[in-house]
Design a protein around this motif. Structure first.
Motif, mmCIF file in Angstrom:
data_model
loop_
_atom_site.group_PDB
_atom_site.id
_atom_site.type_symbol
_atom_site.label_atom_id
_atom_site.label_comp_id
_atom_site.label_asym_id
_atom_site.label_seq_id
_atom_site.Cartn_x
_atom_site.Cartn_y
_atom_site.Cartn_z
ATOM 1 N N TRP A 192 5.307 -54.692 -21.167
ATOM 2 C CA TRP A 192 4.389 -55.556 -20.446
ATOM 3 C C TRP A 192 5.074 -56.832 -19.987
ATOM 4 C CZ3 TRP A 192 0.014 -54.913 -18.054
ATOM 5 C CH2 TRP A 192 -0.809 -53.832 -18.400
ATOM 6 N N PHE A 193 5.924 -57.402 -20.827
ATOM 7 C CA PHE A 193 6.587 -58.646 -20.431
ATOM 8 C C PHE A 193 7.506 -58.411 -19.245
ATOM 9 C CE2 PHE A 193 10.069 -61.753 -20.786
ATOM 10 C CZ PHE A 193 9.329 -62.913 -20.659
ATOM 11 N N ALA A 194 8.254 -57.317 -19.282
ATOM 12 C CA ALA A 194 9.139 -57.016 -18.163
ATOM 13 C C ALA A 194 8.350 -56.721 -16.896
ATOM 14 C CB ALA A 194 10.035 -55.826 -18.519
ATOM 15 N N SER A 195 7.248 -55.973 -17.033
ATOM 16 C CA SER A 195 6.454 -55.642 -15.850
ATOM 17 C C SER A 195 5.715 -56.854 -15.308
ATOM 18 C CB SER A 195 5.452 -54.539 -16.187
ATOM 19 O OG SER A 195 4.515 -54.972 -17.157
ATOM 20 N N MET A 196 5.472 -57.867 -16.154
ATOM 21 C CA MET A 196 4.820 -59.083 -15.682
ATOM 22 C C MET A 196 5.651 -59.786 -14.619
ATOM 23 S SD MET A 196 3.099 -60.955 -18.947
ATOM 24 C CE MET A 196 1.512 -60.435 -19.571
ATOM 25 N N LEU A 197 6.970 -59.706 -14.753
ATOM 26 C CA LEU A 197 7.834 -60.348 -13.774
ATOM 27 C C LEU A 197 7.641 -59.744 -12.391
ATOM 28 C CD1 LEU A 197 11.078 -60.586 -15.929
ATOM 29 C CD2 LEU A 197 9.430 -62.392 -15.450
ATOM 30 N N ALA A 198 7.295 -58.446 -12.359
ATOM 31 C CA ALA A 198 7.004 -57.791 -11.087
ATOM 32 C C ALA A 198 5.516 -57.827 -10.775
ATOM 33 C CB ALA A 198 7.491 -56.341 -11.123
ATOM 34 N N GLY A 199 4.686 -57.687 -11.806
ATOM 35 C CA GLY A 199 3.244 -57.634 -11.597
ATOM 36 C C GLY A 199 2.613 -58.969 -11.289
ATOM 37 N N ALA A 200 3.382 -60.063 -11.399
ATOM 38 C CA ALA A 200 2.838 -61.383 -11.101
ATOM 39 C C ALA A 200 2.735 -61.640 -9.609
ATOM 40 C CB ALA A 200 3.720 -62.457 -11.747
ATOM 41 N N VAL A 201 3.111 -60.660 -8.793
ATOM 42 C CA VAL A 201 3.141 -60.857 -7.340
ATOM 43 C C VAL A 201 1.781 -61.292 -6.818
ATOM 44 C CG1 VAL A 201 3.421 -59.696 -5.121
ATOM 45 C CG2 VAL A 201 5.066 -59.284 -6.954
ATOM 46 N N PHE A 202 0.740 -60.502 -7.100
ATOM 47 C CA PHE A 202 -0.584 -60.802 -6.565
ATOM 48 C C PHE A 202 -1.178 -62.059 -7.206
ATOM 49 C CE2 PHE A 202 -0.227 -56.143 -6.042
ATOM 50 C CZ PHE A 202 -0.325 -56.097 -4.656
ATOM 51 N N VAL A 203 -0.967 -62.214 -8.500
ATOM 52 C CA VAL A 203 -1.511 -63.381 -9.197
ATOM 53 C C VAL A 203 -0.889 -64.661 -8.643
ATOM 54 C CG1 VAL A 203 -1.705 -64.541 -11.432
ATOM 55 C CG2 VAL A 203 -2.017 -62.070 -11.290
ATOM 56 N N GLU A 204 0.417 -64.654 -8.462
ATOM 57 C CA GLU A 204 1.089 -65.839 -7.930
ATOM 58 C C GLU A 204 0.633 -66.137 -6.508
ATOM 59 O OE1 GLU A 204 5.323 -65.603 -10.401
ATOM 60 O OE2 GLU A 204 5.299 -65.440 -8.216
ATOM 61 N N TYR A 205 0.467 -65.107 -5.718
ATOM 62 C CA TYR A 205 0.083 -65.313 -4.323
ATOM 63 C C TYR A 205 -1.340 -65.875 -4.228
ATOM 64 C CZ TYR A 205 0.133 -64.535 0.706
ATOM 65 O OH TYR A 205 0.113 -64.722 2.075
ATOM 66 N N ILE A 206 -2.246 -65.366 -5.034
ATOM 67 C CA ILE A 206 -3.639 -65.823 -4.994
ATOM 68 C C ILE A 206 -3.760 -67.258 -5.492
ATOM 69 C CG2 ILE A 206 -5.921 -65.475 -6.024
ATOM 70 C CD1 ILE A 206 -5.295 -62.441 -5.959
ATOM 71 N N PHE A 207 -3.032 -67.592 -6.544
ATOM 72 C CA PHE A 207 -3.117 -68.946 -7.106
ATOM 73 C C PHE A 207 -2.142 -69.925 -6.448
ATOM 74 C CE2 PHE A 207 -5.096 -66.599 -10.626
ATOM 75 C CZ PHE A 207 -6.186 -67.412 -10.885
ATOM 76 N N GLY A 208 -1.337 -69.439 -5.507
ATOM 77 C CA GLY A 208 -0.376 -70.320 -4.858
ATOM 78 C C GLY A 208 0.727 -70.787 -5.777
ATOM 79 N N TRP A 209 1.055 -69.959 -6.762
ATOM 80 C CA TRP A 209 2.095 -70.300 -7.739
ATOM 81 C C TRP A 209 3.462 -69.974 -7.145
ATOM 82 C CZ3 TRP A 209 1.772 -72.730 -12.382
ATOM 83 C CH2 TRP A 209 2.874 -72.641 -13.240
ATOM 84 N N ASN A 210 4.317 -70.975 -7.006
ATOM 85 C CA ASN A 210 5.609 -70.798 -6.335
ATOM 86 C C ASN A 210 6.623 -70.111 -7.250
ATOM 87 O OD1 ASN A 210 4.778 -72.029 -3.920
ATOM 88 N ND2 ASN A 210 5.194 -74.061 -4.753
ATOM 89 N N GLY A 211 6.420 -68.822 -7.444
ATOM 90 C CA GLY A 211 7.317 -68.041 -8.281
ATOM 91 C C GLY A 211 7.980 -66.938 -7.481
ATOM 92 N N LEU A 212 8.673 -66.066 -8.191
ATOM 93 C CA LEU A 212 9.399 -64.978 -7.537
ATOM 94 C C LEU A 212 8.442 -63.992 -6.871
ATOM 95 C CD1 LEU A 212 12.196 -63.815 -7.007
ATOM 96 C CD2 LEU A 212 12.026 -62.554 -9.152
ATOM 97 N N GLY A 213 7.269 -63.768 -7.474
ATOM 98 C CA GLY A 213 6.301 -62.852 -6.889
ATOM 99 C C GLY A 213 5.823 -63.319 -5.530
#
Length: 355
Positions: free
Chosen positions: A289-310
């Motif tokens: 889950w932790f490893a997949s979070m780095l990839a799965g954070a794409v939609f969450v980061e985009y919706i919240f405007g979080w300036n991350g890799l996603g």
């Protein structure tokens, strides 16, 4: 020692497979990389120059070998300025070990190429700027999932078949069923807009904010809360279910009955004897889950405007910035492999039977 060498060999082969898939996948997509770099006002001469400089005019197998060469820490490069594999110290972060004829043997950091859309900015620089934000978000989310999930699992197992157990089962089932992008929209709207007067949380925002009075950049920790909770909901539900089932299984073991016969309380039995063994499947699940979070954070980061890799990956997809997409996927895959190896060591430490 042979076990660790074998694990290292599997990791290298897996990473090579990922590199091959990434390269082939993005090189069979329609579109001219040189045209993407130059934009719409390019000339034929400019296209030819870019194609020669970056090797886009070479056969696909040659481009693949040079892509592997760029990623390898030990690589071969031409000493000719006119060659697209020329060893340019401003381009490669490394040193030339030896030169034989027109070829350099170079020790360097992996070179992930340059962005098509960010004025030739290095992909490694883009990832270095955004990956820490994603890592902070993922760590906070997994910490929430571990602490709350383990406690909910223990409470559910201790109160098996009671209304508390059934309530926790319903909550964990809902948590696993709701997609992250849907829960992100609902949570952002509810706590960042409807209840903003009480929560003082924002619908969007990143870890670093610019001061309105021009005093520089400052950290806004409250922007971390909503995306971390949303990202941690699904692993929390999984940890709860695994912890409950694992603890119930452990509690029926012979050594637990022996501990009860000695007069130990339920709290002492769980804390001293059952918990450590019950955590084995939880640790395995957390690693994935932790490893997949780095990839799965794409939609969450985009919706919240979080300036991350996603969010950077989504922006790169919108602009067809292939080097950033390829580099980001490769970094995430590498982290996935490293995390799994690390957790495998933890798993062997938790359970001596595996050693």
């Amino acid at each position: 020692m042979s076990y660790y060498l074998r694990k290292l060999g599997y990791a290298v082969l897996t990473l090579l497979g990922v590199i091959t898939v990434i390269f082939l996948l993005f090189n069979i997509l329609p579109g001219d990389p040189a045209q993407m770099m130059l934009g719409q006002n390019e000339t034929k001469e400019q296209l030819d120059i870019v194609n020669r400089k970056y090797g886009f005019d070479q056969p696909i197998r040659v481009q693949y070998l040079y892509y592997i060469n760029d990623l390898s820490p030990i690589s071969l490069h031409s000493a000719k300025v006119s060659d697209f594999s020329y060893f340019d110290p401003q381009k490669y972060t490394g040193v030339s070990l030896v030169q034989v004829g027109d070829t350099h043997l170079v020790c360097k950091l992996p070179y992930l190429r340059e962005s098509f859309q960010k004025n030739g900015k290095r992909v490694s620089s883009v990832i270095a700027e955004t990956l820490p934000n994603t890592a902070i978000l993922a760590v906070c989310a997994i910490v929430i999932a571990i602490f709350i999930g383990v406690w909910m699992g223990i409470i559910s197992a201790v109160n098996k078949d009671s209304w508390i157990d059934q309530l926790i089962q319903v909550i964990s089932t809902v948590g696993m069923s709701v997609p992250s992008f849907f829960s992100a929209i609902i949570v952002a709207w509810l706590f960042g807009y409807v209840l903003h007067e009480y929560t003082h949380l924002n619908m969007t925002g990143s870890l670093y904010e610019v001061d309105d009075f021009g005093e520089g950049i400052y950290i806004q920790w409250k922007n971390l809360l909503l995306p971390a909770v949303v990202l941690g909901v699904r692993p929390l539900a999984v940890v709860t279910q695994l912890m409950r089932n694992s603890l119930l299984e452990v509690m029926h073991q012979d050594y637990i009955r022996t501990a009860r016969a000695k007069g130990l309380s339920l709290v002492q039995i769980i804390r001293k004897h059952a918990l450590k063994n019950a955590l084995n499947p939880v640790v395995t699940a957390i690693s994935g889950w932790f490893a997949s979070m780095l990839a799965g954070a794409v939609f969450v980061e985009y919706i919240f405007g979080w300036n991350g890799l996603g969010k950077e990956i989504v922006d790169a997809l919108n602009t067809s910035d292939l080097p950033i997409i390829m580099g980001s996927v490769l970094v995430i895959a590498s982290l996935f492999i490293l995390i799994n190896i690390f957790v495998d060591f933890i798993y062997r430490w938790l359970d001596p039977r595996i050693r």
